[in-house]
Design a protein around this motif. Structure first.
Motif, mmCIF file in Angstrom:
data_model
loop_
_atom_site.group_PDB
_atom_site.id
_atom_site.type_symbol
_atom_site.label_atom_id
_atom_site.label_comp_id
_atom_site.label_asym_id
_atom_site.label_seq_id
_atom_site.Cartn_x
_atom_site.Cartn_y
_atom_site.Cartn_z
ATOM 1 N N GLU A 76 48.084 24.662 27.464
ATOM 2 C CA GLU A 76 47.778 25.925 28.125
ATOM 3 C C GLU A 76 46.487 26.561 27.616
ATOM 4 O O GLU A 76 46.130 27.657 28.042
ATOM 5 C CB GLU A 76 48.932 26.916 27.925
ATOM 6 C CG GLU A 76 50.258 26.456 28.498
ATOM 7 C CD GLU A 76 50.218 26.301 30.009
ATOM 8 O OE1 GLU A 76 49.431 27.006 30.669
ATOM 9 O OE2 GLU A 76 50.958 25.447 30.535
ATOM 10 N N ALA A 80 44.519 29.794 29.182
ATOM 11 C CA ALA A 80 44.368 31.025 28.402
ATOM 12 C C ALA A 80 42.914 31.454 28.316
ATOM 13 O O ALA A 80 42.583 32.630 28.492
ATOM 14 C CB ALA A 80 44.945 30.824 27.003
ATOM 15 N N ARG A 81 42.025 30.515 28.050
ATOM 16 C CA ARG A 81 40.595 30.850 27.958
ATOM 17 C C ARG A 81 40.086 31.403 29.288
ATOM 18 O O ARG A 81 39.306 32.349 29.325
ATOM 19 C CB ARG A 81 39.791 29.615 27.541
ATOM 20 C CG ARG A 81 39.922 29.266 26.066
ATOM 21 C CD ARG A 81 38.881 28.235 25.668
ATOM 22 N NE ARG A 81 39.114 26.958 26.328
ATOM 23 C CZ ARG A 81 39.823 25.967 25.819
ATOM 24 N NH1 ARG A 81 40.382 26.106 24.633
ATOM 25 N NH2 ARG A 81 39.969 24.831 26.470
ATOM 26 N N ARG A 83 41.860 32.930 31.670
ATOM 27 C CA ARG A 83 42.418 34.254 31.946
ATOM 28 C C ARG A 83 41.737 35.320 31.084
ATOM 29 O O ARG A 83 41.467 36.425 31.554
ATOM 30 C CB ARG A 83 43.926 34.257 31.679
ATOM 31 C CG ARG A 83 44.727 33.314 32.548
ATOM 32 C CD ARG A 83 44.585 33.596 34.045
ATOM 33 N NE ARG A 83 45.393 32.670 34.807
ATOM 34 C CZ ARG A 83 44.946 31.503 35.268
ATOM 35 N NH1 ARG A 83 43.690 31.143 35.033
ATOM 36 N NH2 ARG A 83 45.734 30.701 35.964
ATOM 37 N N LEU A 90 47.422 39.523 28.774
ATOM 38 C CA LEU A 90 48.506 38.607 28.454
ATOM 39 C C LEU A 90 49.775 38.974 29.210
ATOM 40 O O LEU A 90 50.493 38.091 29.706
ATOM 41 C CB LEU A 90 48.774 38.628 26.951
ATOM 42 C CG LEU A 90 50.008 37.850 26.458
ATOM 43 C CD1 LEU A 90 49.925 36.387 26.855
ATOM 44 C CD2 LEU A 90 50.157 37.997 24.959
ATOM 45 N N GLY A 93 49.621 37.596 32.612
ATOM 46 C CA GLY A 93 49.770 36.144 32.610
ATOM 47 C C GLY A 93 51.221 35.722 32.468
ATOM 48 O O GLY A 93 51.679 34.796 33.159
ATOM 49 N N ILE A 140 52.478 30.134 25.750
ATOM 50 C CA ILE A 140 51.400 30.786 26.504
ATOM 51 C C ILE A 140 50.900 32.015 25.754
ATOM 52 O O ILE A 140 49.692 32.259 25.648
ATOM 53 C CB ILE A 140 51.898 31.169 27.915
ATOM 54 C CG1 ILE A 140 52.067 29.915 28.773
ATOM 55 C CG2 ILE A 140 50.926 32.143 28.588
ATOM 56 C CD1 ILE A 140 52.762 30.173 30.094
ATOM 57 N N HIS A 144 47.179 32.356 24.318
ATOM 58 C CA HIS A 144 46.409 33.461 24.901
ATOM 59 C C HIS A 144 45.823 34.335 23.791
ATOM 60 O O HIS A 144 44.660 34.728 23.859
ATOM 61 C CB HIS A 144 47.309 34.299 25.810
ATOM 62 C CG HIS A 144 46.567 35.316 26.630
ATOM 63 N ND1 HIS A 144 46.243 35.131 27.956
ATOM 64 C CD2 HIS A 144 46.048 36.525 26.299
ATOM 65 C CE1 HIS A 144 45.585 36.178 28.402
ATOM 66 N NE2 HIS A 144 45.460 37.052 27.411
ATOM 67 N N ARG A 145 46.642 34.622 22.774
ATOM 68 C CA ARG A 145 46.134 35.444 21.653
ATOM 69 C C ARG A 145 45.029 34.704 20.901
ATOM 70 O O ARG A 145 44.051 35.324 20.453
ATOM 71 C CB ARG A 145 47.289 35.806 20.717
ATOM 72 C CG ARG A 145 48.289 36.759 21.348
ATOM 73 C CD ARG A 145 49.260 37.314 20.312
ATOM 74 N NE ARG A 145 50.231 38.208 20.941
ATOM 75 C CZ ARG A 145 51.448 37.848 21.314
ATOM 76 N NH1 ARG A 145 51.853 36.605 21.120
ATOM 77 N NH2 ARG A 145 52.264 38.717 21.875
ATOM 78 N N GLU A 148 42.010 35.112 22.919
ATOM 79 C CA GLU A 148 41.475 36.467 22.800
ATOM 80 C C GLU A 148 40.680 36.630 21.515
ATOM 81 O O GLU A 148 39.588 37.233 21.510
ATOM 82 C CB GLU A 148 42.616 37.479 22.843
ATOM 83 C CG GLU A 148 43.213 37.700 24.221
ATOM 84 C CD GLU A 148 44.322 38.729 24.203
ATOM 85 O OE1 GLU A 148 44.492 39.424 25.221
ATOM 86 O OE2 GLU A 148 45.016 38.830 23.176
#
Length: 350
Positions: A76, A80-81, A83, A90, A93, A140, A144-145, A148
């Motif tokens: 993922e 993530a990058r 989004r 997040l 998402g 995810i 995602h973090r 970020e």
């Protein structure tokens, strides 16, 4: 759950029926996301279709095998990058992912029920799809973090690189215009370079946020970063921050493209303020001759030779004169306060 051969054949028919409806369900999901999660309107349809196909095929594999992949098996990071780059939070998402899994789960239950799949098998595979949603959501969120953090670090480096080039005069005109557009600087307005260091327990990062926040008030622009353990950048006007735990030099106003001429002056003013143990934000009008004394050792030596060394020849009387002058300056040039402190008559001080 162990699946008998007859049940396995029925399960495979359910999976085939689900696969035939992938595009239809995906189309409805896309419309649903656009209506209920506005940030997803920035994500191209073809990209959403690719991600949907990935999730759908993974869910079909879970239905077939009855096992859920390990967190590390979920690829993922690319999603993530993307989004993060598109400004999708997040929370949005995760909402989008769970809506997608819910659509797959509803499709499975409908097709399995219609084809008379064993109820126990329906319950088992439904539980697997719930577990898939939980495991995938955690993964995810983690990636995602990470994306970020990576994005924030990249932005910070790019911001620092732009300011370093701006303050040292190494940027081209095109690079200045591009950076000004990115960071909200107005090329038609004058800016002043600032260089600051904490004078208390404040960290450079906290000082940067404080100065930039105060510098941006009343429609003014400011852009700062931490360079070489000091806060540096450009600002439109002198920040008013009360009793600051900061010592800073503020260069003269100039065009943004010429702010590299203001930056050395800001550095000299900072060094002068630090040399005198001052706190606050100072420009040339605040420090005047003190800048020359600090920046020019020869001038400082000349002033010492002219005004202080002659007192040495006067012995104790010279020391008394020096002490009186220092008291006079420290007390704001109020002779009566100096006389009261020294226990002498006002005329004696004069």
């Amino acid at each position: 759950m162990l699946v008998q051969s007859g049940a396995a054949a029925s399960l495979e028919r359910v999976i085939t029926a689900m696969a035939a409806k992938e595009g239809h369900v995906g189309g409805r999901l896309h419309a649903d996301l656009a209506d209920h999660i506005p940030s997803y309107r920035a994500v191209p349809r073809e990209l959403l279709d690719q991600i949907w196909h990935r999730h759908f095929q993974r869910a079909l594999a879970v239905v077939r095998e009855g096992t859920v992949p390990l967190p590390d098996d979920f690829e993922e990071a690319d999603v993530a990058r993307d989004r993060v780059a598109r400004g999708v939070p997040l929370s949005d998402g995760l909402r989008a992912f769970r809506r997608g899994l819910s659509a797959i789960r509803d499709l499975f239950i409908a097709e399995a029920t219609e084809r008379g799949l064993d109820p126990g098998l329906i319950v088992d595979r439904t539980k697997c799809l719930w577990e898939l949603a939980d495991v995938a959501s955690l993964q995810i969120a983690a990636v995602h973090r990470q994306a970020e953090v990576a994005s924030a670090l990249f932005d910070a480096r790019r911001r620092a690189d732009f300011l370093r080039g701006l303050l040292y005069g190494t940027l081209s005109v095109a690079e200045i215009h591009s950076g000004a557009a990115i960071y909200g600087l107005d090329l038609s307005r004058p800016y002043r370079a600032i260089r600051a260091v904490p004078s208390g327990n404040v960290s450079p990062d906290a000082l940067e946020r404080c100065l930039e926040s105060h510098g941006r008030r009343n429609g003014r622009a400011a852009l700062l970063t931490v360079l070489d353990e000091a806060v540096a950048g450009v600002i439109e006007a002198k920040p008013e921050i009360g009793d600051p735990e900061v010592t800073a030099g503020l260069g003269p106003p100039t065009d943004l493209a010429a702010v590299h001429r203001s930056f050395p002056a800001a550095g000299r003013l900072l060094e002068a303020a630090r040399a005198y143990g001052l706190r606050g934000i100072y420009d040339l009008s605040d420090l005047s001759w003190r800048v020359a004394v600090v920046a020019e050792p020869e001038l400082a030596e000349l002033l010492i030779d002219r005004y202080l060394r002659p007192l040495e020849a006067e012995g104790g009387f010279g020391a008394l004169i020096e002490e009186s002058v220092r008291g006079y300056l420290e007390r704001g040039r109020h002779i009566r306060e100096v006389a009261r402190s020294a226990h002498v008559h006002v005329n004696t001080v004069r």
